[in-house]
Enzyme design. Structure first.
Site, PDB file in Angstrom:
ATOM      1  N   TRP A 107    -111.844 -15.487  34.559  1.00 45.39           N
ATOM      2  CA  TRP A 107    -112.290 -14.786  33.490  1.00 45.39           C
ATOM      3  C   TRP A 107    -110.381 -14.050  32.895  1.00 45.39           C
ATOM      4  CZ3 TRP A 107    -116.786 -16.235  32.071  1.00 45.39           C
ATOM      5  CH2 TRP A 107    -117.815 -16.350  33.478  1.00 45.39           C
ATOM      6  N   GLU A 166    -113.652  -5.226  32.614  1.00 46.05           N
ATOM      7  CA  GLU A 166    -112.577  -4.684  33.035  1.00 46.05           C
ATOM      8  C   GLU A 166    -114.132  -3.642  33.777  1.00 46.05           C
ATOM      9  OE1 GLU A 166    -109.588  -3.080  31.586  1.00 46.05           O
ATOM     10  OE2 GLU A 166    -108.846  -5.295  30.252  1.00 46.05           O
ATOM     11  N   PHE A 172    -104.159 -11.012  34.131  1.00 48.58           N
ATOM     12  CA  PHE A 172    -104.044 -10.485  35.218  1.00 48.58           C
ATOM     13  C   PHE A 172    -105.495 -11.256  35.933  1.00 48.58           C
ATOM     14  CE2 PHE A 172    -107.398  -6.421  36.849  1.00 48.58           C
ATOM     15  CZ  PHE A 172    -106.248  -6.626  37.796  1.00 48.58           C
ATOM     16  N   GLN A 215    -129.182  -4.090  11.692  1.00 44.30           N
ATOM     17  CA  GLN A 215    -130.085  -3.711  10.521  1.00 44.30           C
ATOM     18  C   GLN A 215    -129.779  -3.620   9.299  1.00 44.30           C
ATOM     19  OE1 GLN A 215    -132.469  -4.420  12.256  1.00 44.30           O
ATOM     20  NE2 GLN A 215    -134.477  -3.651  11.626  1.00 44.30           N
ATOM     21  N   ASP A 235    -108.140   1.315  35.690  1.00 42.64           N
ATOM     22  CA  ASP A 235    -108.444   2.716  35.159  1.00 42.64           C
ATOM     23  C   ASP A 235    -107.777   2.701  34.010  1.00 42.64           C
ATOM     24  OD1 ASP A 235    -109.774   3.534  37.060  1.00 42.64           O
ATOM     25  OD2 ASP A 235    -108.073   4.997  37.801  1.00 42.64           O
ATOM     26  N   SER A 278    -110.624 -11.270  39.857  1.00 35.85           N
ATOM     27  CA  SER A 278    -111.565 -11.782  38.906  1.00 35.85           C
ATOM     28  C   SER A 278    -112.000 -12.815  39.507  1.00 35.85           C
ATOM     29  CB  SER A 278    -112.595 -11.886  38.151  1.00 35.85           C
ATOM     30  OG  SER A 278    -112.968 -10.358  37.386  1.00 35.85           O
ATOM     31  N   GLU A 279    -113.165 -13.920  40.844  1.00 36.56           N
ATOM     32  CA  GLU A 279    -112.887 -14.635  40.565  1.00 36.56           C
ATOM     33  C   GLU A 279    -114.905 -16.131  40.205  1.00 36.56           C
ATOM     34  OE1 GLU A 279    -112.289 -14.867  44.988  1.00 36.56           O
ATOM     35  OE2 GLU A 279    -110.077 -14.408  44.273  1.00 36.56           O
ATOM     36  N   SER A 316    -121.058  -1.909  32.252  1.00 37.57           N
ATOM     37  CA  SER A 316    -121.528  -0.394  32.635  1.00 37.57           C
ATOM     38  C   SER A 316    -122.156   0.424  33.592  1.00 37.57           C
ATOM     39  CB  SER A 316    -122.313  -0.068  31.537  1.00 37.57           C
ATOM     40  OG  SER A 316    -121.550  -0.448  29.838  1.00 37.57           O
TER      41      SER A 316
HETATM   42  N1  CAA Z   1    -107.356   3.936  41.507  1.00 38.66           N
HETATM   43  C1  CAA Z   1    -106.400   3.472  43.339  1.00 38.66           C
HETATM   44  N2  CAA Z   1    -107.068   3.214  44.581  1.00 38.66           N
HETATM   45  C2  CAA Z   1    -108.462   3.328  44.352  1.00 38.66           C
HETATM   46  C3  CAA Z   1    -108.983   4.113  43.437  1.00 38.66           C
HETATM   47  C4  CAA Z   1    -108.654   4.090  41.541  1.00 38.66           C
HETATM   48  N3  CAA Z   1    -108.987   3.976  40.962  1.00 38.66           N
HETATM   49  N4  CAA Z   1    -110.706   2.789  43.650  1.00 38.66           N
HETATM   50  C5  CAA Z   1    -110.599   2.841  44.461  1.00 38.66           C
HETATM   51  N5  CAA Z   1    -109.987   2.944  45.077  1.00 38.66           N
HETATM   52  C6  CAA Z   1    -109.951   2.918  46.571  1.00 38.66           C
HETATM   53  C7  CAA Z   1    -110.275   3.633  47.139  1.00 38.66           C
HETATM   54  O1  CAA Z   1    -109.460   4.566  47.379  1.00 38.66           O
HETATM   55  C8  CAA Z   1    -110.643   3.326  48.522  1.00 38.66           C
HETATM   56  O2  CAA Z   1    -108.998   3.451  49.314  1.00 38.66           O
HETATM   57  P1  CAA Z   1    -109.179   3.804  50.970  1.00 38.66           P
HETATM   58  O3  CAA Z   1    -109.858   2.417  51.368  1.00 38.66           O
HETATM   59  O4  CAA Z   1    -108.003   4.394  51.454  1.00 38.66           O
HETATM   60  O5  CAA Z   1    -110.323   5.123  51.220  1.00 38.66           O
HETATM   61  C9  CAA Z   1    -110.468   1.352  47.804  1.00 38.66           C
HETATM   62  O6  CAA Z   1    -109.524   1.452  47.516  1.00 38.66           O
HETATM   63  C10 CAA Z   1    -111.497   1.293  48.796  1.00 38.66           C
HETATM   64  O7  CAA Z   1    -112.099   1.564  47.392  1.00 38.66           O
HETATM   65  P2  CAA Z   1    -114.109   1.790  47.208  1.00 38.66           P
HETATM   66  O8  CAA Z   1    -114.621   1.579  48.913  1.00 38.66           O
HETATM   67  O9  CAA Z   1    -114.316   2.486  45.984  1.00 38.66           O
HETATM   68  O10 CAA Z   1    -114.625   0.145  47.220  1.00 38.66           O
HETATM   69  P3  CAA Z   1    -115.618  -1.021  46.575  1.00 38.66           P
HETATM   70  O11 CAA Z   1    -115.461  -2.057  47.393  1.00 38.66           O
HETATM   71  O12 CAA Z   1    -116.431  -0.063  46.760  1.00 38.66           O
HETATM   72  O13 CAA Z   1    -115.009  -1.161  45.237  1.00 38.66           O
HETATM   73  C11 CAA Z   1    -115.090  -0.585  42.410  1.00 38.66           C
HETATM   74  C12 CAA Z   1    -115.167  -0.209  44.171  1.00 38.66           C
HETATM   75  C13 CAA Z   1    -115.264   0.433  41.633  1.00 38.66           C
HETATM   76  C14 CAA Z   1    -116.879  -1.042  42.719  1.00 38.66           C
HETATM   77  C15 CAA Z   1    -114.389  -1.769  42.352  1.00 38.66           C
HETATM   78  O14 CAA Z   1    -114.426  -3.315  43.175  1.00 38.66           O
HETATM   79  C16 CAA Z   1    -114.114  -2.682  40.809  1.00 38.66           C
HETATM   80  O15 CAA Z   1    -113.499  -1.260  39.628  1.00 38.66           O
HETATM   81  N6  CAA Z   1    -115.413  -3.009  40.479  1.00 38.66           N
HETATM   82  C17 CAA Z   1    -114.957  -3.859  38.996  1.00 38.66           C
HETATM   83  C18 CAA Z   1    -113.908  -5.171  39.084  1.00 38.66           C
HETATM   84  C19 CAA Z   1    -113.289  -5.111  37.294  1.00 38.66           C
HETATM   85  O16 CAA Z   1    -113.788  -4.083  36.795  1.00 38.66           O
HETATM   86  N7  CAA Z   1    -113.184  -6.622  37.223  1.00 38.66           N
HETATM   87  C20 CAA Z   1    -112.805  -6.400  35.746  1.00 38.66           C
HETATM   88  C21 CAA Z   1    -111.513  -7.767  36.135  1.00 38.66           C
HETATM   89  S1  CAA Z   1    -110.456  -7.959  34.745  1.00 38.66           S
HETATM   90  C22 CAA Z   1    -111.473  -8.185  33.984  1.00 38.66           C
HETATM   91  O17 CAA Z   1    -113.017  -8.006  32.729  1.00 38.66           O
HETATM   92  C23 CAA Z   1    -110.571  -9.723  32.341  1.00 38.66           C
HETATM   93  C24 CAA Z   1    -109.548  -9.928  31.800  1.00 38.66           C
HETATM   94  O18 CAA Z   1    -108.623 -10.522  31.708  1.00 38.66           O
HETATM   95  C25 CAA Z   1    -109.928  -8.045  30.932  1.00 38.66           C
END
Ligand code: CAA
Length: 379
Positions: free
Chosen positions: A155, A362, A122, A335, A239, A125-126, A365
């Site tokens: 990542w 993912e 997946f 500990q 999610d 991220s960048e 916190s």
């Molecule tokens: N499901 C579906 N749609 C969603 C959603 C969800 N859970 N969350 C938000 N959206 C939609 C919103 O409804 C919105 O839609 P509209 O424009 O139609 O209203 C749109 O997405 C934008 O939503 P936000 O305004 O909430 O977006 P934001 O820029 O404020 O970001 C955030 C929200 C929750 C901070 C998000 O950026 C986020 O989750 N960041 C963390 C990213 C992350 O978890 N990265 C991990 C990458 S994977 C990894 O770790 C490596 C690996 O290989 C394991």
């Protein structure tokens, strides 16, 4: 409300417990030291069906419900969090975008290959876009019947071994989340390369890489969902992924508790076992209680997903609490072990390092709290 698992869930949990104790546990220390999961273990995981956990039976997978999946994840993480994340990324964020948004033809062509053990990853991220996922800069330029992808993805779990990459990229010259698209990219596509393997604090068995995209031509049929749906596809995949991370943290936390109990029963101090000393009993009680609370949150999120109920908030709560609780549990386990907890002779040293990333990947916190706060303010 019932607090019991069905027969299938119990059977899968017990089978995984046996498999992990037999095949993973003896290698866990060495995998951590070498930073490699042996091909022979991957073959055994494949033969036992672990790469098909989420994949539908019609494509050769096991089609597990999320509760059964969580129980399996906990058992894998109990022995090796690094092996666990290889399996879970493949079965969650590497799977949901194709299963939920790929065309029927693409699903029929690729899902059987993934269920059979060709590994998925997946790429969201960048280097300069992590928590702020919508700030990603990789581009996807339409060119007749294809898109041409350029940029770098960071990542990327499973990046060295993956056959397939779910990649998020945006229309050149745009900002924000509305012009982001999702693609399924096959490893051999010219221009896709692993640019760097990360040297990590924990989870050393799992490979985490930077993937570079240099003029990668992807047929339009490999776009997942409609143009502009990429961000929502990634968010909804995360999610589900976050439920898996909650169970992973729980598995590491349980490993810490079990090792702490074992040590406390045998180690003598002040003329009696540590386990007979009230101060140690208090720690053990806190550890067990925290893990049970984490388990209930993780199970609730999994149950809601299985019921088709919204679960974004519950998944964030489960991931937040389980990862932070498991961190506290790992700290107490270390500990209780005293100096022995600080050296590699005892496995809690590894658990302590491994658990740390569950508060970061993912969604950190802080991001989980943001998701929860937004949800409760809207309710
Ligand atoms: N499901 C579906 N749609 C969603 C959603 C969800 N859970 N969350 C938000 N959206 C939609 C919103 O409804 C919105 O839609 P509209 O424009 O139609 O209203 C749109 O997405 C934008 O939503 P936000 O305004 O909430 O977006 P934001 O820029 O404020 O970001 C955030 C929200 C929750 C901070 C998000 O950026 C986020 O989750 N960041 C963390 C990213 C992350 O978890 N990265 C991990 C990458 S994977 C990894 O770790 C490596 C690996 O290989 C394991």
């Amino acid at each position: 409300m019932e607090f019991t698992f069905n027969e299938n869930q119990r059977m899968l949990r017990d089978m995984t417990r046996d498999f992990a104790a037999r095949e993973i546990a003896p290698l866990a220390h060495t995998m951590d030291a070498t930073g490699e999961i042996p091909d022979a273990l991957i073959a055994k995981l494949r033969d036992a069906g672990f790469f098909g956990l989420s994949y539908p039976p019609q494509y050769g997978g096991l089609g597990l419900d999320t509760i059964a999946y969580g129980l399996v994840v906990e058992e894998l993480a109990r022995q090796s969090a690094g092996v666990c994340i290889m399996v879970t990324v493949h079965n969650s964020v590497g799977y949901y975008p194709l299963a939920g948004f790929g065309s029927a033809e693409l699903q029929a062509a690729i899902l059987p290959r993934l269920a059979a053990g060709e590994i998925a990853s997946f790429c969201v991220s960048e280097p300069h876009a992590g928590s702020d996922a919508a700030a990603l800069a990789a581009t996807a330029r339409r060119d007749q019947d294809a898109y041409v992808l350029d940029g770098a993805k960071a990542w990327v779990t499973n990046g060295s071994r993956a056959r397939f990459f779910v990649v998020l990229a945006r229309t050149p010259g745009t900002t924000g989340h509305r012009d982001i698209h999702a693609f399924l990219v096959e490893r051999d596509t010219p221009g896709l390369a692993v640019a760097k393997k990360e040297d990590k604090l924990g989870l050393r068995a799992s490979d985490t890489v930077v993937v570079s995209l240099d003029g990668v031509r992807v047929p339009a049929g490999q776009r997942l969902g409609e143009e502009g749906e990429g961000f929502k596809i990634a968010m909804s995949a995360l999610d589900g992924g976050r439920i898996g991370v909650a169970f992973q943290a729980l598995g590491i936390g349980r490993a810490c508790l079990e090792e702490a109990l074992r040590y406390a029963r045998t180690r003598q101090a002040f003329g009696k076992p540590l386990a007979a000393q009230p101060v140690i009993q208090q720690m053990l009680a806190d550890m067990a209680t925290e893990l049970d609370a984490a388990r209930l949150l993780a199970l609730r999120a999994a149950w809601r997903k299985d019921q088709g109920e919204p679960f974004t908030k519950e998944a964030a709560m489960a991931k937040l609490f389980a990862s932070e609780a498991a961190g506290r549990v790992a700290d107490l386990a270390l500990q209780i072990h005293g100096g022995y907890g600080y050296v590699k002779e005892y496995p809690v040293e590894r658990y302590y390092r491994d658990v740390r990333v569950t508060r970061i990947y993912e969604g950190t916190s802080e991001i989980q709290r943001l998701v929860i706060a937004r949800a409760i303010l809207q309710e």
